[in-house]
Write a protein that holds these residues in place. Structure first.
Motif, PDB file in Angstrom:
ATOM      1  N   ARG A  47      -1.521  -4.056   2.325  1.00 18.20           N
ATOM      2  CA  ARG A  47      -1.963  -4.442   0.988  1.00 18.20           C
ATOM      3  C   ARG A  47      -2.560  -3.268   0.218  1.00 18.20           C
ATOM      4  O   ARG A  47      -3.474  -2.601   0.677  1.00 18.20           O
ATOM      5  CB  ARG A  47      -3.006  -5.565   1.096  1.00 18.20           C
ATOM      6  CG  ARG A  47      -3.601  -5.986  -0.235  1.00 18.20           C
ATOM      7  CD  ARG A  47      -4.720  -6.999  -0.022  1.00 18.20           C
ATOM      8  NE  ARG A  47      -5.813  -6.474   0.784  1.00 18.20           N
ATOM      9  CZ  ARG A  47      -6.802  -5.728   0.306  1.00 18.20           C
ATOM     10  NH1 ARG A  47      -6.823  -5.399  -0.980  1.00 18.20           N
ATOM     11  NH2 ARG A  47      -7.761  -5.310   1.114  1.00 18.20           N
ATOM     12  N   ALA A  48      -2.036  -3.033  -0.983  1.00 19.72           N
ATOM     13  CA  ALA A  48      -2.668  -2.065  -1.882  1.00 19.72           C
ATOM     14  C   ALA A  48      -3.927  -2.688  -2.476  1.00 19.72           C
ATOM     15  O   ALA A  48      -4.030  -3.901  -2.639  1.00 19.72           O
ATOM     16  CB  ALA A  48      -1.710  -1.679  -3.007  1.00 19.72           C
ATOM     17  N   ASP A  49      -4.909  -1.858  -2.781  1.00 22.30           N
ATOM     18  CA  ASP A  49      -6.145  -2.361  -3.390  1.00 22.30           C
ATOM     19  C   ASP A  49      -5.843  -2.982  -4.751  1.00 22.30           C
ATOM     20  O   ASP A  49      -4.977  -2.502  -5.485  1.00 22.30           O
ATOM     21  CB  ASP A  49      -7.150  -1.222  -3.583  1.00 22.30           C
ATOM     22  CG  ASP A  49      -7.712  -0.726  -2.259  1.00 22.30           C
ATOM     23  OD1 ASP A  49      -7.718  -1.501  -1.288  1.00 22.30           O
ATOM     24  OD2 ASP A  49      -8.129   0.447  -2.206  1.00 22.30           O
ATOM     25  N   ALA A  51       0.839  -1.197   0.000  1.00 20.18           N
ATOM     26  CA  ALA A  51       0.000   0.000   0.000  1.00 20.18           C
ATOM     27  C   ALA A  51       0.879   1.253   0.000  1.00 20.18           C
ATOM     28  O   ALA A  51       2.002   1.234   0.514  1.00 20.18           O
ATOM     29  CB  ALA A  51      -0.903   0.004   1.232  1.00 20.18           C
TER      30      ALA A  51
END
Length: 237
Positions: free
Chosen positions: A140-142, A78
């Motif tokens: 976590r990135a989307d 993220a």
């Protein structure tokens, strides 16, 4: 703990992977022809009735990831997150965990591909996986719109679509199934029977035996599409 590859990477994942000196790890690197701990190629066994080139094709995806079970599926970091924070978080997470015993390991193709799976439900293992999903989600990135649509195209249930949107991966919580993938889907019945017979012979010494989950690993995908490498292993407790 073993740090053997650059921490800056395209994607990261939290996996269970047997330690290199465990019999299961040796069997896995022999079957897949690759060890994610050192990224060294290994000779692969022949399968009666299936050409070597075909076996290489069937195991290509599993070989890229190495013998593992997914606890937190691969993700990009993220914005604002640093990989050293992720590495530290794994160490802190494992310090308060205890070993999880799978009473009996078996081979199955019920998920649509050959895999090593628990022979019976294991609530402690399911709880560990759920904790991993939650604990590391802040890193976590989307997923991109393309990634979401690609997943949805595989025919997800309503709950799995919700998981995908909220957790970046559809097969979590009640949809989690601990498994160590050994080959891709095999549609030909004779070919599938030959591969499953070879797998039973190859993994005979660990089948119907307990498997103790003693650690978790941070894996990296150095570049998009590159083989996954083990960065470090943290022992529980």
């Amino acid at each position: 703990m073993r740090d053997n590859t650059p921490l800056n990477a395209y994607r990261y994942a939290i996996y269970y992977s047997p330690a290199p000196d465990e019999p299961l790890a040796e069997l896995g690197r022999q079957w897949l022809g690759r060890d994610p701990h050192d990224d060294v190629s290994h000779p692969r066994p022949q399968v009666t009735g299936v050409a070597a080139e075909r076996m290489a094709e069937l195991t290509a995806d599993a070989r890229r990831y190495g013998l593992h079970a997914t606890m937190k599926a691969p993700f990009r970091l993220a914005p604002g997150r640093d990989p050293t924070e992720l590495r530290r978080a794994l160490r802190e997470f494992t310090l308060i965990r205890r070993d999880v015993l799978i009473p009996r390991l078996e081979l199955s193709d019920a998920m649509g591909f050959p895999a090593l799976v628990p022979a019976e439900p294991c609530p402690a293992l399911e709880a560990l996986a759920a904790d991993c999903v939650r604990a590391f989600d802040l890193f976590r990135a989307d997923p991109t719109a393309e990634e979401v649509e690609r997943r949805k195209a595989k025919g997800l249930t309503a709950a799995q679509k919700d998981h995908l949107l909220h957790w970046g991966y559809p097969y979590v919580f009640e949809d989690f199934r601990f498994h160590m993938t050994l080959a891709g889907p095999i549609t030909d019945n004779d070919e599938r029977a030959a591969v499953m017979a070879a797998l039973h012979d190859h993994f005979d010494t660990v089948l119907d035996k307990p498997l103790c989950i003693k650690s978790l690993c941070l894996f990296t995908e150095p570049e998009q599409g590159a083989p996954f490498r083990l960065f470090c292993r943290d022992r529980f407790g």
